[in-house]
Design a protein around this motif. Structure first.
Motif, PDB file in Angstrom:
ATOM      1  N   ASP A 116      -5.774  -2.993  -6.037  1.00  0.00           N
ATOM      2  CA  ASP A 116      -6.355  -3.442  -4.845  1.00  0.00           C
ATOM      3  C   ASP A 116      -5.349  -4.051  -3.766  1.00  0.00           C
ATOM      4  O   ASP A 116      -4.757  -4.661  -3.883  1.00  0.00           O
ATOM      5  CB  ASP A 116      -7.262  -4.921  -5.439  1.00  0.00           C
ATOM      6  CG  ASP A 116      -7.939  -5.281  -4.343  1.00  0.00           C
ATOM      7  OD1 ASP A 116      -7.779  -5.486  -3.282  1.00  0.00           O
ATOM      8  OD2 ASP A 116      -9.039  -6.292  -4.648  1.00  0.00           O
ATOM      9  N   ASN A 117      -5.335  -3.112  -2.598  1.00  0.00           N
ATOM     10  CA  ASN A 117      -4.524  -3.406  -1.645  1.00  0.00           C
ATOM     11  C   ASN A 117      -4.611  -4.519  -0.887  1.00  0.00           C
ATOM     12  O   ASN A 117      -3.613  -5.010  -0.096  1.00  0.00           O
ATOM     13  CB  ASN A 117      -4.256  -1.937  -0.841  1.00  0.00           C
ATOM     14  CG  ASN A 117      -3.690  -0.587  -1.552  1.00  0.00           C
ATOM     15  OD1 ASN A 117      -3.385  -0.970  -2.418  1.00  0.00           O
ATOM     16  ND2 ASN A 117      -3.977   0.374  -1.055  1.00  0.00           N
ATOM     17  N   HIS A 118      -5.723  -4.911  -1.089  1.00  0.00           N
ATOM     18  CA  HIS A 118      -6.335  -6.302  -0.159  1.00  0.00           C
ATOM     19  C   HIS A 118      -5.521  -7.462  -0.870  1.00  0.00           C
ATOM     20  O   HIS A 118      -5.171  -8.413  -0.390  1.00  0.00           O
ATOM     21  CB  HIS A 118      -7.769  -6.347   0.125  1.00  0.00           C
ATOM     22  CG  HIS A 118      -8.200  -5.277   0.820  1.00  0.00           C
ATOM     23  ND1 HIS A 118      -7.914  -5.303   2.439  1.00  0.00           N
ATOM     24  CD2 HIS A 118      -9.111  -4.371   0.725  1.00  0.00           C
ATOM     25  CE1 HIS A 118      -8.419  -4.169   2.687  1.00  0.00           C
ATOM     26  NE2 HIS A 118      -9.639  -3.624   1.811  1.00  0.00           N
ATOM     27  N   LYS A 119      -5.585  -7.441  -1.908  1.00  0.00           N
ATOM     28  CA  LYS A 119      -4.843  -8.367  -2.977  1.00  0.00           C
ATOM     29  C   LYS A 119      -3.609  -7.958  -3.504  1.00  0.00           C
ATOM     30  O   LYS A 119      -3.054  -8.944  -4.223  1.00  0.00           O
ATOM     31  CB  LYS A 119      -5.828  -8.630  -4.252  1.00  0.00           C
ATOM     32  CG  LYS A 119      -7.513  -9.136  -3.797  1.00  0.00           C
ATOM     33  CD  LYS A 119      -8.206  -9.524  -4.903  1.00  0.00           C
ATOM     34  CE  LYS A 119      -9.306 -10.004  -4.734  1.00  0.00           C
ATOM     35  NZ  LYS A 119     -10.164 -10.019  -6.066  1.00  0.00           N
ATOM     36  N   ASN A 120      -2.956  -7.083  -3.203  1.00  0.00           N
ATOM     37  CA  ASN A 120      -1.578  -6.545  -3.365  1.00  0.00           C
ATOM     38  C   ASN A 120      -1.533  -6.860  -5.076  1.00  0.00           C
ATOM     39  O   ASN A 120      -0.431  -7.213  -5.359  1.00  0.00           O
ATOM     40  CB  ASN A 120      -0.765  -7.437  -2.688  1.00  0.00           C
ATOM     41  CG  ASN A 120      -0.333  -7.401  -1.214  1.00  0.00           C
ATOM     42  OD1 ASN A 120      -1.007  -6.578  -0.789  1.00  0.00           O
ATOM     43  ND2 ASN A 120       0.569  -7.794  -0.761  1.00  0.00           N
ATOM     44  N   SER A 173       0.828  -1.331  -0.156  1.00  0.00           N
ATOM     45  CA  SER A 173       0.008  -0.088   0.133  1.00  0.00           C
ATOM     46  C   SER A 173       0.790   1.117  -0.077  1.00  0.00           C
ATOM     47  O   SER A 173       0.252   2.370  -0.491  1.00  0.00           O
ATOM     48  CB  SER A 173      -1.094  -0.054   1.239  1.00  0.00           C
ATOM     49  OG  SER A 173      -0.297   0.057   2.424  1.00  0.00           O
TER      50      SER A 173
END
Length: 117
Positions: A72-76, A30
């Protein structure tokens, strides 16, 4: 430091669409500004699109209105949605990550996009 792996390249007809993905392993995705570059045969590598940590984006004029960069920072993962592809979009596309504070850059291995009938 992150490591980057691109996927999604291939052969597509003019007017078609492709979505490139750039998966990052490692920590703190992120706080990396992300970008997609491309290099066509005999040409210099150019920045196609970039997305910062605040999700602000920039595009080279030749792809505005056709390409969309997202993250998508959750999925990198960073994506490049490419629509209305033209033969001149043919190139190897590279994912780039730049650390927000150190400015250290990391590159993926590249994925080939060929637009041809």
């Amino acid at each position: 430091q992150v490591q980057l792996v691109e996927s999604g390249g291939g052969l597509v007809q003019p007017g078609g669409s492709l979505t490139l993905s750039c998966a990052a392993s490692g920590r703190l995705f992120s706080i990396y500004n992300m970008g997609w570059y491309r290099q066509a045969p005999g040409k210099q590598r150019e920045l196609v699109a970039s997305i910062n940590i605040d999700s602000s984006t920039n595009y080279v004029d030749s792809v505005k209105g056709r390409f969309t960069i997202t993250r998508d920072n959750h999925k990198n993962t960073t994506y490049l949605q490419m629509n209305s592809l033209k033969p001149e979009d043919t190139a190897v596309y590279y994912c780039n990550a730049q650390h927000l504070f150190t400015r250290l850059e990391v590159w993926g291995q590249g994925t080939l996009v060929t637009v041809s009938s």
